[in-house]
Design a protein around this motif. Structure first.
Motif, PDB file in Angstrom:
ATOM      1  N   VAL A 154       0.656  -1.517   0.211  1.00 34.40           N
ATOM      2  CA  VAL A 154      -0.188  -0.051  -0.133  1.00 34.40           C
ATOM      3  C   VAL A 154       1.526   1.606   0.088  1.00 34.40           C
ATOM      4  CG1 VAL A 154      -0.445   0.166   1.979  1.00 34.40           C
ATOM      5  CG2 VAL A 154      -2.572   0.753   0.678  1.00 34.40           C
ATOM      6  N   VAL A 155       1.693   1.011   0.344  1.00 32.10           N
ATOM      7  CA  VAL A 155       2.860   2.046   0.542  1.00 32.10           C
ATOM      8  C   VAL A 155       3.520   3.045  -0.864  1.00 32.10           C
ATOM      9  CG1 VAL A 155       5.030   0.753   0.517  1.00 32.10           C
ATOM     10  CG2 VAL A 155       5.104   3.363   1.282  1.00 32.10           C
ATOM     11  N   TYR A 156       3.387   1.969  -1.849  1.00 37.75           N
ATOM     12  CA  TYR A 156       3.462   2.277  -2.919  1.00 37.75           C
ATOM     13  C   TYR A 156       2.360   2.953  -3.453  1.00 37.75           C
ATOM     14  CZ  TYR A 156       7.743  -1.028  -3.108  1.00 37.75           C
ATOM     15  OH  TYR A 156       8.408  -1.197  -2.585  1.00 37.75           O
ATOM     16  N   VAL A 157       1.111   2.500  -3.183  1.00 37.08           N
ATOM     17  CA  VAL A 157      -0.255   3.583  -3.962  1.00 37.08           C
ATOM     18  C   VAL A 157      -0.587   5.081  -3.087  1.00 37.08           C
ATOM     19  CG1 VAL A 157      -2.476   3.862  -3.887  1.00 37.08           C
ATOM     20  CG2 VAL A 157      -1.695   1.931  -4.166  1.00 37.08           C
ATOM     21  N   ALA A 158      -0.264   5.328  -1.692  1.00 37.31           N
ATOM     22  CA  ALA A 158       1.120   5.741  -1.277  1.00 37.31           C
ATOM     23  C   ALA A 158       1.558   7.137  -1.818  1.00 37.31           C
ATOM     24  CB  ALA A 158       0.803   6.058   0.174  1.00 37.31           C
ATOM     25  N   ASP A 159       2.799   6.682  -2.232  1.00 36.26           N
ATOM     26  CA  ASP A 159       3.492   7.177  -2.729  1.00 36.26           C
ATOM     27  C   ASP A 159       3.510   8.091  -4.476  1.00 36.26           C
ATOM     28  OD1 ASP A 159       6.404   7.903  -3.735  1.00 36.26           O
ATOM     29  OD2 ASP A 159       6.143   6.506  -5.359  1.00 36.26           O
ATOM     30  N   ALA A 160       2.066   6.986  -5.054  1.00 39.45           N
ATOM     31  CA  ALA A 160       1.619   7.749  -6.480  1.00 39.45           C
ATOM     32  C   ALA A 160       0.865   8.650  -6.175  1.00 39.45           C
ATOM     33  CB  ALA A 160       0.402   6.228  -6.794  1.00 39.45           C
ATOM     34  N   ILE A 161      -0.270   8.588  -5.067  1.00 36.46           N
ATOM     35  CA  ILE A 161      -1.301   9.596  -5.200  1.00 36.46           C
ATOM     36  C   ILE A 161      -0.251  11.574  -4.144  1.00 36.46           C
ATOM     37  CG2 ILE A 161      -2.533   9.755  -2.794  1.00 36.46           C
ATOM     38  CD1 ILE A 161      -3.796   7.035  -3.366  1.00 36.46           C
ATOM     39  N   ALA A 162       0.795  11.011  -3.109  1.00 34.80           N
ATOM     40  CA  ALA A 162       1.920  11.854  -3.757  1.00 34.80           C
ATOM     41  C   ALA A 162       2.262  13.030  -4.418  1.00 34.80           C
ATOM     42  CB  ALA A 162       2.556  11.393  -2.139  1.00 34.80           C
ATOM     43  N   ARG A 163       2.421  11.917  -5.120  1.00 38.83           N
ATOM     44  CA  ARG A 163       2.976  12.531  -6.986  1.00 38.83           C
ATOM     45  C   ARG A 163       1.929  12.840  -7.531  1.00 38.83           C
ATOM     46  NH1 ARG A 163       5.317   8.709  -9.366  1.00 38.83           N
ATOM     47  NH2 ARG A 163       5.458   6.735  -7.843  1.00 38.83           N
ATOM     48  N   ILE A 164       0.726  12.323  -7.297  1.00 40.57           N
ATOM     49  CA  ILE A 164      -0.111  13.396  -8.593  1.00 40.57           C
ATOM     50  C   ILE A 164      -1.013  14.315  -7.660  1.00 40.57           C
ATOM     51  CG2 ILE A 164      -2.513  12.788  -9.561  1.00 40.57           C
ATOM     52  CD1 ILE A 164      -1.632   9.533  -9.311  1.00 40.57           C
ATOM     53  N   LYS A 165      -0.977  14.461  -6.361  1.00 48.01           N
ATOM     54  CA  LYS A 165      -1.722  15.348  -5.514  1.00 48.01           C
ATOM     55  C   LYS A 165      -0.448  16.263  -5.563  1.00 48.01           C
ATOM     56  CE  LYS A 165      -5.675  15.503  -3.729  1.00 48.01           C
ATOM     57  NZ  LYS A 165      -6.016  15.384  -5.035  1.00 48.01           N
ATOM     58  N   GLY A 166       0.776  16.154  -5.758  1.00 46.26           N
ATOM     59  CA  GLY A 166       1.621  17.364  -4.881  1.00 46.26           C
ATOM     60  C   GLY A 166       2.166  17.464  -3.806  1.00 46.26           C
ATOM     61  N   VAL A 167       1.725  16.833  -3.226  1.00 46.73           N
ATOM     62  CA  VAL A 167       2.109  16.830  -1.351  1.00 46.73           C
ATOM     63  C   VAL A 167       3.170  15.285  -1.450  1.00 46.73           C
ATOM     64  CG1 VAL A 167      -0.202  17.519  -1.136  1.00 46.73           C
ATOM     65  CG2 VAL A 167       0.103  15.624  -1.148  1.00 46.73           C
ATOM     66  N   SER A 168       3.554  15.734  -0.317  1.00 43.67           N
ATOM     67  CA  SER A 168       4.146  14.235   0.890  1.00 43.67           C
ATOM     68  C   SER A 168       4.177  13.399   1.307  1.00 43.67           C
ATOM     69  CB  SER A 168       4.938  15.051   1.917  1.00 43.67           C
ATOM     70  OG  SER A 168       4.611  15.979   2.496  1.00 43.67           O
ATOM     71  N   ILE A 169       4.251  12.112   0.341  1.00 40.64           N
ATOM     72  CA  ILE A 169       4.050  10.880   1.335  1.00 40.64           C
ATOM     73  C   ILE A 169       3.624  10.797   2.392  1.00 40.64           C
ATOM     74  CG2 ILE A 169       6.534   9.222   1.819  1.00 40.64           C
ATOM     75  CD1 ILE A 169       4.974   7.247   0.188  1.00 40.64           C
ATOM     76  N   GLU A 170       4.322  11.208   3.479  1.00 39.75           N
ATOM     77  CA  GLU A 170       4.091  11.498   4.943  1.00 39.75           C
ATOM     78  C   GLU A 170       2.405  11.778   5.012  1.00 39.75           C
ATOM     79  OE1 GLU A 170       6.515  12.742   3.929  1.00 39.75           O
ATOM     80  OE2 GLU A 170       8.558  11.200   4.495  1.00 39.75           O
ATOM     81  N   GLU A 171       2.025  13.213   4.255  1.00 35.93           N
ATOM     82  CA  GLU A 171       1.253  14.100   4.251  1.00 35.93           C
ATOM     83  C   GLU A 171       0.111  12.881   3.936  1.00 35.93           C
ATOM     84  OE1 GLU A 171      -0.258  16.295   5.913  1.00 35.93           O
ATOM     85  OE2 GLU A 171      -1.598  17.374   4.645  1.00 35.93           O
ATOM     86  N   VAL A 172       0.130  12.439   2.838  1.00 39.56           N
ATOM     87  CA  VAL A 172      -0.749  11.219   2.172  1.00 39.56           C
ATOM     88  C   VAL A 172      -1.387  10.460   2.979  1.00 39.56           C
ATOM     89  CG1 VAL A 172      -1.252   9.424   0.440  1.00 39.56           C
ATOM     90  CG2 VAL A 172      -0.434  11.327  -0.228  1.00 39.56           C
ATOM     91  N   ALA A 173       0.096   9.753   3.562  1.00 36.99           N
ATOM     92  CA  ALA A 173      -0.152   8.410   4.675  1.00 36.99           C
ATOM     93  C   ALA A 173      -0.547   9.054   6.272  1.00 36.99           C
ATOM     94  CB  ALA A 173       0.879   8.338   5.470  1.00 36.99           C
ATOM     95  N   ARG A 174      -0.836   9.839   6.759  1.00 33.36           N
ATOM     96  CA  ARG A 174      -1.627  11.036   7.486  1.00 33.36           C
ATOM     97  C   ARG A 174      -2.829  10.766   7.678  1.00 33.36           C
ATOM     98  NH1 ARG A 174      -3.050  15.508   9.830  1.00 33.36           N
ATOM     99  NH2 ARG A 174      -2.055  16.575   8.203  1.00 33.36           N
ATOM    100  N   VAL A 175      -3.296  11.506   5.895  1.00 37.43           N
ATOM    101  CA  VAL A 175      -3.865  11.778   5.882  1.00 37.43           C
ATOM    102  C   VAL A 175      -5.615  10.853   5.638  1.00 37.43           C
ATOM    103  CG1 VAL A 175      -5.763  13.147   4.884  1.00 37.43           C
ATOM    104  CG2 VAL A 175      -4.016  14.486   5.436  1.00 37.43           C
ATOM    105  N   THR A 176      -4.493  10.057   4.874  1.00 34.62           N
ATOM    106  CA  THR A 176      -5.682   8.706   4.580  1.00 34.62           C
ATOM    107  C   THR A 176      -5.844   7.880   5.706  1.00 34.62           C
ATOM    108  OG1 THR A 176      -3.396   8.288   4.319  1.00 34.62           O
ATOM    109  CG2 THR A 176      -4.599   8.456   2.111  1.00 34.62           C
ATOM    110  N   THR A 177      -4.769   7.738   6.566  1.00 36.19           N
ATOM    111  CA  THR A 177      -5.415   6.685   8.202  1.00 36.19           C
ATOM    112  C   THR A 177      -5.769   7.038   9.040  1.00 36.19           C
ATOM    113  OG1 THR A 177      -2.707   6.130   7.732  1.00 36.19           O
ATOM    114  CG2 THR A 177      -3.300   5.990   9.968  1.00 36.19           C
ATOM    115  N   GLU A 178      -6.015   8.497   8.931  1.00 39.53           N
ATOM    116  CA  GLU A 178      -7.452   9.470   9.923  1.00 39.53           C
ATOM    117  C   GLU A 178      -8.110   9.380   9.297  1.00 39.53           C
ATOM    118  OE1 GLU A 178      -4.901  13.830  11.180  1.00 39.53           O
ATOM    119  OE2 GLU A 178      -6.771  13.705  10.143  1.00 39.53           O
TER     120      GLU A 178
END
Ligand code: NI
Length: 266
Positions: A234-258
């Protein structure tokens, strides 16, 4: 970095040989992960597996492709009751995956198509009712059937915020579904270069409506496309979404986890 895989199939036979290993890897890499039933038997197995593993939770339901397990001309009340009993487990956090799938109908006769669609709709609506009765969210599978899916969801208002898994619809449909209280999860497809439609939807959606999934053992993300998938990917999906949205992978992980913790009350 905290990650949650909101949708996979750990009771799939592709995991039979080394399930303990896959679970150990998931425990090591993820905060939580969910395993989804697709029929009565896999729902039962999902619940008992989740009861043995702290970070694993289950969703139970009958998938549109397995619909004759639950409904034909009418809903099999006995089977629906068995599904309902399974939801008494504390480890069941949603009803799913349920929904509509018209993908494999091309080669069927008009009569067969009508029969299959009727059974799918019966099973879908009866499980939506069940979710509302239990005050559980729903995990929805919809493929080549977005019009009917939206029509049914408009008629059957859900008590809880719910999820469209492996979302492959349009931005227009996403707008309607968001207004109906839905979030959306994405898997390996988000990492595929040619998946323009999914990337457009991810760009459009606010991050607080997005979750991560693997749909393992299928839908393996790049760079492992073609191999068996597992929750830790699932980390590779987080990375792809981060790149598509232009935010950090940490931000994607934090918000999607919440988001996942909020929806499934983990
Ligand atoms: Ni699935």
């Amino acid at each position: 970095m905290e990650l949650i895989d909101v949708h996979g199939h750990l009771v799939d036979e592709m995991f039979e040989e080394d399930l303990e290993n896959v679970i150990a890897n998931s425990d090591e890499n993820l905060s939580f992960y969910l395993t989804a039933g697709v029929d009565l038997a896999s729902s039962e197995k999902s619940v008992s597996l989740a009861e043995k593993h702290k970070k694993l939770y289950a969703t139970v339901g009958v998938h549109p492709e397995d619909v004759f397990d639950l409904a034909c001309d009418e809903v099999d009340k006995d089977k629906l009751h068995k599904l309902l009993k399974l939801c008494e487990s504390k480890k069941v956090v949603a009803v799913g995956e349920i929904g509509l799938d018209y993908h494999y109908l091309q080669d069927k006769t008009a009569e067969e198509i009508e029969k299959i669609k009727h059974a799918q709709k019966l099973a879908f609506e009866s499980q939506l009712d069940m979710a509302n009765m239990l005050k559980l969210p729903v995990v929805i599978h919809s493929r080549d059937a977005m019009g009917d899916t939206i029509e049914i969801l408009k008629r059957n208002k859900l008590e809880r915020e719910s999820l469209l898994h492996c979302y492959s619809g349009s931005v227009e449909s996403a707008k309607i579904l968001m207004e109906l209280g839905f979030s959306f999860s994405f898997g390996g497809v988000a990492t595929f270069k040619n998946a323009k439609n999914v990337q457009e939807v991810i760009k459009f959606l606010p991050l607080n409506k997005i979750m991560l999934e693997t749909d393992c053992p299928y839908m393996t993300p790049e760079p492992y496309r073609g191999k068996r998938n597992e929750p830790k990917n699932v980390v590779y999906v987080a990375d792809a979404i981060a790149r598509i949205k232009g935010v950090s992978i940490e931000e994607v992980a934090r918000v999607t986890t919440e988001n996942a913790k909020r929806m499934f009350r983990l």
